[in-house]
Each structure stands twice: as structure tokens, then as C-alpha cells.
Design an enzyme around this catalytic site. Sequence first.
Site, PDB file in Angstrom:
ATOM      1  N   ASP A   1     -40.497   4.296 -10.629  1.00  0.00           N
ATOM      2  CA  ASP A   1     -40.442   4.072  -9.175  1.00  0.00           C
ATOM      3  C   ASP A   1     -40.941   5.302  -8.404  1.00  0.00           C
ATOM      4  OD1 ASP A   1     -39.824   1.652  -8.050  1.00  0.00           O
ATOM      5  OD2 ASP A   1     -37.654   1.884  -8.230  1.00  0.00           O
TER       6      ASP A   1
ATOM      7  N   GLN B   1     -32.195  -0.192  -9.236  1.00  0.00           N
ATOM      8  CA  GLN B   1     -32.430  -1.062  -8.078  1.00  0.00           C
ATOM      9  C   GLN B   1     -31.541  -0.611  -6.917  1.00  0.00           C
ATOM     10  OE1 GLN B   1     -34.702  -3.770  -7.928  1.00  0.00           O
ATOM     11  NE2 GLN B   1     -34.165  -3.660  -5.776  1.00  0.00           N
TER      12      GLN B   1
ATOM     13  N   LYS C   1     -39.114  -9.070 -10.968  1.00  0.00           N
ATOM     14  CA  LYS C   1     -39.621  -8.004 -11.849  1.00  0.00           C
ATOM     15  C   LYS C   1     -39.588  -8.483 -13.299  1.00  0.00           C
ATOM     16  CE  LYS C   1     -38.427  -4.500  -8.514  1.00  0.00           C
ATOM     17  NZ  LYS C   1     -37.441  -3.587  -7.959  1.00  0.00           N
TER      18      LYS C   1
END
Length: 281
Positions: free
Chosen positions: A118, A95, A51
Amino acid sequence: MELLDGKLVSKKTKDELKAEVSLLKEKGITPRLAVIMVGNDSASQIYVRNKNKACEYIGIEFEEYLLPEETKQDELLSLIDKLNNKKEVNGILLQSPIPRHLDINEAFRRISPEKDVDGFNPINVGKLVLGQDTFISCTPFGIMKILEDYNIEIEGKNAVVIGRSNIVGKPMSQCLLNKNATVTICHSKTRDLSSITKNADILVAAIGKPCFVTEDMIKPGAVVIDVGINRMEDGKIKGDVDFENVKDKVSYITPVPGGVGPMTIAMLMTNVVKATKNQNR
Ligand code: NAD
């Protein structure tokens, strides 16, 4: 059979974003993503590194918060609060997985919906269900982008999604429904799975079992999307679809690797740029 080349679509998407970000920078706006990682999960470290690399390529600033395994829930929440209030941060990503003593759902709820790149905050999930503009979970969003890029018709088609996880199966089904497909969701308790999948014009496999989908489960000419990432003993990655077995029966199929995988990060980047633009309107 035609391959749906996720690597190519991902590269194209990232190049478009790069151009968009350089225009934003001319206006004095630089998108910034904050990533929180708790503990030392080795797969997560690789994902976060990738990322970071994608951000660098596009020109998105990246800040990383590595919290120790023994982090307490209120410490995690107060970091999220801090990032919610930090004006320069446009997107926040937690995460997963995080250690088991922490409540990830509460943490997702705490991320400001405007920075939830997300798409895991229930407000954004709700907006997806209502067909409103939102941040869509990156893997299903990437699949929709591949289908769009290859001009694959969705309206009126029978779409079958195998898997009902919150990050793939459920939002995937909703995205297809929002585009007017007739959607069936299958899962581990589904009976006579192949009788359902055989009617699928579009079949999405998000199961986590290598080579699970075989030729006898497929309608001739179907579009097959393989979300699975299964690491085999020899180190190779296999999808949920038995590619060699089905490839002559399908019209389109995503390879593994090089199909859905590369799209996930590209769509995260898309969401960060979108969040930045929304916040600077
Ligand atoms: P998950 O374990 O949360 O969900 C798996 C789903 O499969 C469940 O809903 C379960 O009901 C269903 N299932 C299990 N056995 C079944 C069976 N015999 N018949 C029918 N359904 C069955 O997994 P997930 O997070 O949705 O991920 C699925 C796969 O996709 C994994 O291989 C994962 O690594 C991969 N994945 C890939 C990406 C990407 O970027 N390409 C992103 C997320 C997940």
C-alpha cells in the site's frame, strides 16, 4: 472532451499482470497477498472482497485475517510480525479504518517496507519523496498510470491537487513533481481556490465533497482527474467534480464511477507482483 477510461486501463493492467504471474508460476513462484481487517466495517468488507476477486483473476494467492473489534495493539503488531516473517507472503495490507483504540501509524510502520504494497510505511513514503524506486500508494499510482496510458504530458505543466491526505493528495503531488510538473497543493485552508485551479493544466480533485469543482474553476482544455467517491442519498456515487457542468470545457476527464476507482485495485495487484519479483531476485 475525451473520457479517461479507468475501467479499460485497469482491465489491461490486470491482464498484463495475469500473463506475468503465469510466467512466475512456471518458475515455481506464486505471489501471495495477506490482508488484515480489524472489526466489521461494512465498506471495508466490500473492498476486501473486491481485492480477493482481483487476486483470483490474476492468479495471486490471498489470505485474509479477520480480527475482532476488541483486538489489542500488541496482538495486531504480532500478527504483522508473523506475516513479515512468513516467506510465502509477499505483500501485506492493513485495511483501514481500524478501531479508534488502535494506532494505525504504528501498525503501518511495522509492516516490512519490502511487503508494504500500500506504500504507507514511512520508509516507502520517504523513497517517493527522494524519487527512489518504491511502492507508491495505489490511488495516486493508478492516476499516474492513466495519464501515462493516454500519453498525457506532465513535464512543465501546472498541476493542481485539491486535497492533502496521506493516501491521495500528498503522494499524488509528489508523483506529479517527480514527473517535473509545477505542483500546487490546495486544501481546506486555501484562500481563493478558484484563482489557483484556473491555472491548472492538470487538476486532481481529492476532497470528498460531491460536485465541488465547477466550470468556473477550470482552465479551458484542462485534464481533470476526479478521485472523489461520494455516496448520495439515492445510492448513486458522485465524484468531487460536477461532471455535467465541466465536461464541455475540459480536454480529458475521468468519469465517476469508472475512472480512478478501478485503477486502485489494479495498482495494488501491480505492487504485489513487484514485491514478489523483488523478493525472489
Ligand atoms: P480526506 O478527507 O482525508 O482529505 C480531504 C482533503 O480535502 C483534505 O486534505 C482537505 O484539506 C481537503 N478539503 C476539504 N474541504 C476543502 C475545501 N473546501 N477546499 C479545498 N480543499 C478541501 O479524503 P481522502 O482520503 O483524500 O479522499 C478524498 C476523496 O477521494 C473521498 O471522496 C474518497 O472517498 C475518495 N477516494 C477515492 C479513492 C479511489 O480509489 N478512487 C481512494 C481514496 C479516496
